[in-house]
Design a protein around this motif. Structure first.
Motif, PDB file in Angstrom:
ATOM      1  N   SER A   6     -10.931   2.240  12.576  1.00 49.45           N
ATOM      2  CA  SER A   6     -11.836   3.154  11.895  1.00 49.45           C
ATOM      3  C   SER A   6     -11.100   4.081  10.922  1.00 49.45           C
ATOM      4  N   GLN A   7      -9.771   4.150  10.998  1.00 48.24           N
ATOM      5  CA  GLN A   7      -9.031   5.016  10.099  1.00 48.24           C
ATOM      6  C   GLN A   7      -8.815   4.307   8.772  1.00 48.24           C
ATOM      7  N   ARG A   8      -8.954   5.070   7.705  1.00 55.38           N
ATOM      8  CA  ARG A   8      -8.728   4.529   6.374  1.00 55.38           C
ATOM      9  C   ARG A   8      -7.287   4.827   5.974  1.00 55.38           C
ATOM     10  N   PRO A   9      -6.568   3.808   5.526  1.00 54.79           N
ATOM     11  CA  PRO A   9      -5.192   4.066   5.106  1.00 54.79           C
ATOM     12  C   PRO A   9      -5.174   4.930   3.854  1.00 54.79           C
ATOM     13  N   THR A  10      -4.207   5.809   3.796  1.00 53.40           N
ATOM     14  CA  THR A  10      -4.073   6.662   2.617  1.00 53.40           C
ATOM     15  C   THR A  10      -2.795   6.292   1.892  1.00 53.40           C
ATOM     16  N   ILE A  11      -2.859   6.413   0.612  1.00 57.95           N
ATOM     17  CA  ILE A  11      -1.706   6.126  -0.239  1.00 57.95           C
ATOM     18  C   ILE A  11      -1.313   7.432  -0.902  1.00 57.95           C
ATOM     19  N   ILE A  14       2.519   8.111  -6.228  1.00 57.75           N
ATOM     20  CA  ILE A  14       3.865   7.618  -6.547  1.00 57.75           C
ATOM     21  C   ILE A  14       4.312   8.308  -7.828  1.00 57.75           C
ATOM     22  N   TYR A  15       5.395   9.041  -7.742  1.00 56.76           N
ATOM     23  CA  TYR A  15       5.867   9.830  -8.867  1.00 56.76           C
ATOM     24  C   TYR A  15       6.806   9.005  -9.742  1.00 56.76           C
ATOM     25  N   PRO A  16       6.931   9.369 -11.022  1.00 58.35           N
ATOM     26  CA  PRO A  16       7.855   8.652 -11.908  1.00 58.35           C
ATOM     27  C   PRO A  16       9.287   8.681 -11.359  1.00 58.35           C
ATOM     28  N   LYS A  17      10.033   7.667 -11.701  1.00 57.15           N
ATOM     29  CA  LYS A  17      11.433   7.502 -11.298  1.00 57.15           C
ATOM     30  C   LYS A  17      11.567   7.363  -9.778  1.00 57.15           C
ATOM     31  N   THR A  18      10.548   6.824  -9.153  1.00 52.22           N
ATOM     32  CA  THR A  18      10.579   6.546  -7.730  1.00 52.22           C
ATOM     33  C   THR A  18      10.714   5.045  -7.562  1.00 52.22           C
ATOM     34  N   ASN A  19      11.529   4.635  -6.630  1.00 47.37           N
ATOM     35  CA  ASN A  19      11.658   3.204  -6.347  1.00 47.37           C
ATOM     36  C   ASN A  19      10.938   2.907  -5.046  1.00 47.37           C
ATOM     37  N   ILE A  20      10.131   1.842  -5.071  1.00 45.93           N
ATOM     38  CA  ILE A  20       9.471   1.387  -3.851  1.00 45.93           C
ATOM     39  C   ILE A  20       9.729  -0.106  -3.717  1.00 45.93           C
ATOM     40  N   SER A  21       9.572  -0.592  -2.529  1.00 41.81           N
ATOM     41  CA  SER A  21       9.792  -2.026  -2.298  1.00 41.81           C
ATOM     42  C   SER A  21       8.570  -2.816  -2.752  1.00 41.81           C
ATOM     43  N   ARG A  22       8.804  -4.130  -2.926  1.00 41.93           N
ATOM     44  CA  ARG A  22       7.685  -5.010  -3.287  1.00 41.93           C
ATOM     45  C   ARG A  22       6.664  -5.074  -2.157  1.00 41.93           C
ATOM     46  N   ALA A  23       7.106  -4.960  -0.930  1.00 35.84           N
ATOM     47  CA  ALA A  23       6.185  -4.987   0.209  1.00 35.84           C
ATOM     48  C   ALA A  23       5.274  -3.750   0.183  1.00 35.84           C
ATOM     49  N   TYR A  24       5.859  -2.589  -0.138  1.00 32.99           N
ATOM     50  CA  TYR A  24       5.035  -1.392  -0.221  1.00 32.99           C
ATOM     51  C   TYR A  24       4.074  -1.486  -1.409  1.00 32.99           C
ATOM     52  N   LEU A  29      -1.426  -2.155  -3.358  1.00 32.05           N
ATOM     53  CA  LEU A  29      -2.397  -2.989  -4.061  1.00 32.05           C
ATOM     54  C   LEU A  29      -3.510  -3.443  -3.119  1.00 32.05           C
ATOM     55  N   ASN A  30      -3.151  -3.878  -1.938  1.00 27.88           N
ATOM     56  CA  ASN A  30      -4.142  -4.333  -0.958  1.00 27.88           C
ATOM     57  C   ASN A  30      -5.056  -3.184  -0.526  1.00 27.88           C
ATOM     58  N   THR A  31      -4.482  -2.018  -0.295  1.00 30.27           N
ATOM     59  CA  THR A  31      -5.265  -0.856   0.119  1.00 30.27           C
ATOM     60  C   THR A  31      -6.243  -0.440  -0.975  1.00 30.27           C
ATOM     61  N   VAL A  32      -5.775  -0.395  -2.207  1.00 29.24           N
ATOM     62  CA  VAL A  32      -6.628   0.009  -3.329  1.00 29.24           C
ATOM     63  C   VAL A  32      -7.742  -1.015  -3.555  1.00 29.24           C
ATOM     64  N   GLU A  33      -7.421  -2.295  -3.473  1.00 24.89           N
ATOM     65  CA  GLU A  33      -8.423  -3.330  -3.725  1.00 24.89           C
ATOM     66  C   GLU A  33      -9.508  -3.364  -2.649  1.00 24.89           C
ATOM     67  N   HIS A  34      -9.182  -2.973  -1.432  1.00 26.08           N
ATOM     68  CA  HIS A  34     -10.165  -3.030  -0.352  1.00 26.08           C
ATOM     69  C   HIS A  34     -10.862  -1.693  -0.086  1.00 26.08           C
ATOM     70  N   ASP A  35     -10.518  -0.698  -0.848  1.00 24.69           N
ATOM     71  CA  ASP A  35     -11.166   0.606  -0.720  1.00 24.69           C
ATOM     72  C   ASP A  35     -12.319   0.654  -1.733  1.00 24.69           C
TER      73      ASP A  35
END
Length: 190
Positions: A6-11, A14-24, A29-35
């Motif tokens: 029942s909990q909705r994931p929050t994102i 993401i600030y400029p010059k931040t590195n994130i992994s492809r998995a994140y 992307l998955n969270t945004v598309e399903h919200d």
């Protein structure tokens, strides 16, 4: 205890010059598309409000020319006169009409009506009278909806554009989040 389903994931932003992994990035992307752009519960509540307002507006309009406690019959207009001394915003027409009750007694009643209603001498009109006091009678020919009914019927015209605006703003902010995430993950759509 909390329910994970029942909990909705929050994102987080993401600030400029931040590195994130492809998995994140895929998680974002998955969270945004399903919200949904607008929550289903919000749509359900707004739909109920719209339905209730339209129903109440219709009931008010229907009660205006179908009163439940008045006996309906026809009457004849004797005189229709305007009040020339009234201020322009309060101008009305006075109609004097007569009608016969169920027990064949004739009554003559005077009623103020809106200027938009035009009555002529000898015109047959639909009226309703109180069985306990036939001197209380009113013209039921005016089937124009009241201002309150119109306001209630305009509820969808106000809520739907609001939802469209909210959906467009949320869509834009979500697209920015995806672009920032793609840039942070160094994803190229070539």
């Amino acid at each position: 205890m909390s329910k994970k389903g029942s909990q909705r994931p929050t994102i987080k932003k993401i600030y400029p010059k931040t590195n994130i992994s492809r998995a994140y990035y895929k998680h974002v992307l998955n969270t945004v598309e399903h919200d949904p752009l607008i929550k289903h519960s919000t749509i359900a509540i707004a739909s109920m409000i719209i339905a209730i307002n339209v129903l109440i507006g219709t009931m008010i309009w229907f009660a205006q020319f179908n009163p439940g406690n008045l006996i309906q019959t026809t009457g004849t207009v004797n005189v229709a006169t305007a009040n020339p001394n009234a201020p322009s915003n309060l101008k009305s027409t006075f109609v004097v009409f007569n009608f016969d009750t169920k027990d064949h007694q004739t009554y003559t009643v005077r009623q103020a009506t809106a200027n938009s209603q035009q009555y002529t001498e000898g015109q047959t009109i639909k009226i309703g009278y109180s069985p306990k006091n036939p001197n209380y009678a009113r013209i039921l020919d005016n089937t124009n909806p009241s201002n309150l009914s119109i306001i209630l019927w305009l509820t969808p015209a106000l809520i739907v554009p609001w939802f469209i605006l909210v959906a467009l703003l949320r869509y834009h902010s979500r697209q920015e989040l995806i672009w920032d995430a793609a840039e942070a993950a160094d994803i190229n759509d070539d």
